[in-house]
Each structure stands twice: as structure tokens, then as C-alpha cells.
Design an enzyme around this catalytic site. Structure first.
Site, PDB file in Angstrom:
ATOM      1  N   SER A 100      39.655  34.410  43.931  1.00 49.52           N
ATOM      2  CA  SER A 100      40.110  35.440  43.003  1.00 49.52           C
ATOM      3  C   SER A 100      39.567  36.807  43.419  1.00 49.52           C
ATOM      4  O   SER A 100      39.929  37.313  44.470  1.00 49.52           O
ATOM      5  CB  SER A 100      39.726  35.054  41.576  1.00 49.52           C
ATOM      6  OG  SER A 100      40.365  35.873  40.638  1.00 49.52           O
ATOM      7  N   HIS A 135      46.042  33.711  41.941  1.00 49.76           N
ATOM      8  CA  HIS A 135      46.597  32.989  40.774  1.00 49.76           C
ATOM      9  C   HIS A 135      48.131  33.061  40.729  1.00 49.76           C
ATOM     10  O   HIS A 135      48.727  33.128  39.662  1.00 49.76           O
ATOM     11  CB  HIS A 135      46.016  33.529  39.467  1.00 49.76           C
ATOM     12  CG  HIS A 135      44.546  33.767  39.495  1.00 49.76           C
ATOM     13  ND1 HIS A 135      43.632  32.755  39.696  1.00 49.76           N
ATOM     14  CD2 HIS A 135      43.817  34.914  39.371  1.00 49.76           C
ATOM     15  CE1 HIS A 135      42.407  33.267  39.676  1.00 49.76           C
ATOM     16  NE2 HIS A 135      42.500  34.574  39.501  1.00 49.76           N
TER      17      HIS A 135
END
Length: 188
Positions: A100, A135
Site C-alpha cells: 500500500s 488495492h
């Protein structure tokens, strides 16, 4: 995401950087639980100074960056100039990896929700001349925003990564991707 400069070796030394998550103890504990016994493990405390960080970096085969707040991660690294130390470590052969925020900060741009005003382009450290969207499949609104921002030229062409997948980049060249989950992938 994984930036590789040399092949891995037996019994590696792995370090964890939790700046993006403000040294979240749950993430630090998870790191040790996962890797202790397989590698020599350490973590860089968030309040480490430049010299401490420099010494810590030189002893590692792999440095892993947690997820969290991408803007905070970039700001903290640039303010203390430790981003330069990580780049020097990478150039010397240390593998840089992250998830991330820890994956996106190395790119020239990241699709981020850190502003509080929804998804928007965020300037990264620029090690890699492309944009990144983490994501990608898990948060369908990211896919739509990423593709629209690239189409409008607000984001440069780039990579999208599903949770559980990682891009392998060596010396600025993308070699492919790996995945730890069924149906997870990376895209350009």
C-alpha cells in the site's frame, strides 16, 4: 511491490519501517511473528535520526515498508532526508519492499485517499517513473478513478496492484509480478 537489486540469500536480514502507520504495534508484532526464525529481524523506530537510520540500513538484505498514510510516509522521509538513505541502500543491493503506502511512495505518483477529499494523485518520491494504484480490485472505486485520471492525463500511465500481489522491479525494469492469493494480480 518489490524493488530488487540482488537475489535473496539464505538467512536474510530483514528490517521493518512503520512510518506510514505511526509505528502501529499490531503491524510491528505481525512482522516479527511472520519472519522471526526465518530471518534476522529488526524494525526502525519512528523517532530514529539520520545517523541511526544510516547504520540500520547498512545491515539489511531487505527493508519492508508498512501500509498506512502515504503522505505522512513521504513527508517524514523527506523531512529527515532518510529517503536518500533508502535509495542508497537500494543502489547498494538491498531489496526494498512494501505494501500500500509502502509500495506506492517510490513511484512518481500514487492514487491516494490521504487528502480526506476522496481519491486523488499524490506526488511520490519518483524512484520509478510511473503511477501506482494499490488495492485495485478490492476497492472498485479505485479502478474507475485510476483509469479516469490516466485518461485525463492527471496521472501518468502506471501500475495497479491487487492486495496480495506485488510487482518485481529491478534497476528500473519491471520483471513481472508475484502473488500470494488466488485471483490477485498486477496490471499496467
Amino acid at each position: 511491490m518489490c524493488l530488487a537489486a540482488r537475489p535473496s540469500c539464505a538467512g536474510p536480514s530483514i528490517g521493518f519501517v512503520g512510518l506510514a502507520s505511526d509505528d502501529d504495534m499490531t503491524k510491528i508484532t505481525r512482522f516479527y511473528e511472520r519472519f522471526e526464525g526465518l530471518a534476522t529481524c529488526s524494525h526502525l523506530p519512528a523517532d530514529s535520526n539520520f545517523c541511526e537510520t544510516q547504520h540500520w540500513c547498512t545491515r539489511l538484505d531487505l527493508i519492508y515498508f508498512s501500509g498506512g498514510n502515504t503522505q505522512n510516509l513521504i513527508t517524514q522521509m523527506q523531512a529527515s532526508r532518510i529517503d536518500q538513505l533508502f535509495y542508497t541502500a537500494y543502489q547498494a543491493g538491498t531489496v526494498i519492499a512494501g505494501v500500500s503506502a509502502g509500495a506506492g511512495c517510490w513511484f512518481s505518483q500514487i492514487l491516494s485517499d490521504n487528502s480526506g477529499a476522496g481519491l486523488a494523485p499524490l506526488a511520490g518520491l519518483g524512484w520509478l517513473e510511473a503511477s501506482l494504484c494499490p488495492h485495485y480490485s478490492e476497492e472498485p472505486h479505485r479502478r474507475l478513478a485510476f483509469e479516469a485520471l490516466i485518461a485525463s492525463s492527471e496521472l501518468s500511465a502506471g501500475y495497479a496492484i491487487d492486495d496480495g500481489a506485488g510487482i518485481i522491479i529491478e534497476n528500473g525494469q519491471t520483471l513481472g509480478y508475484i502473488t500470494a492469493r488466488p485471483n490477485s494480480a498486477a496490471y499496467f
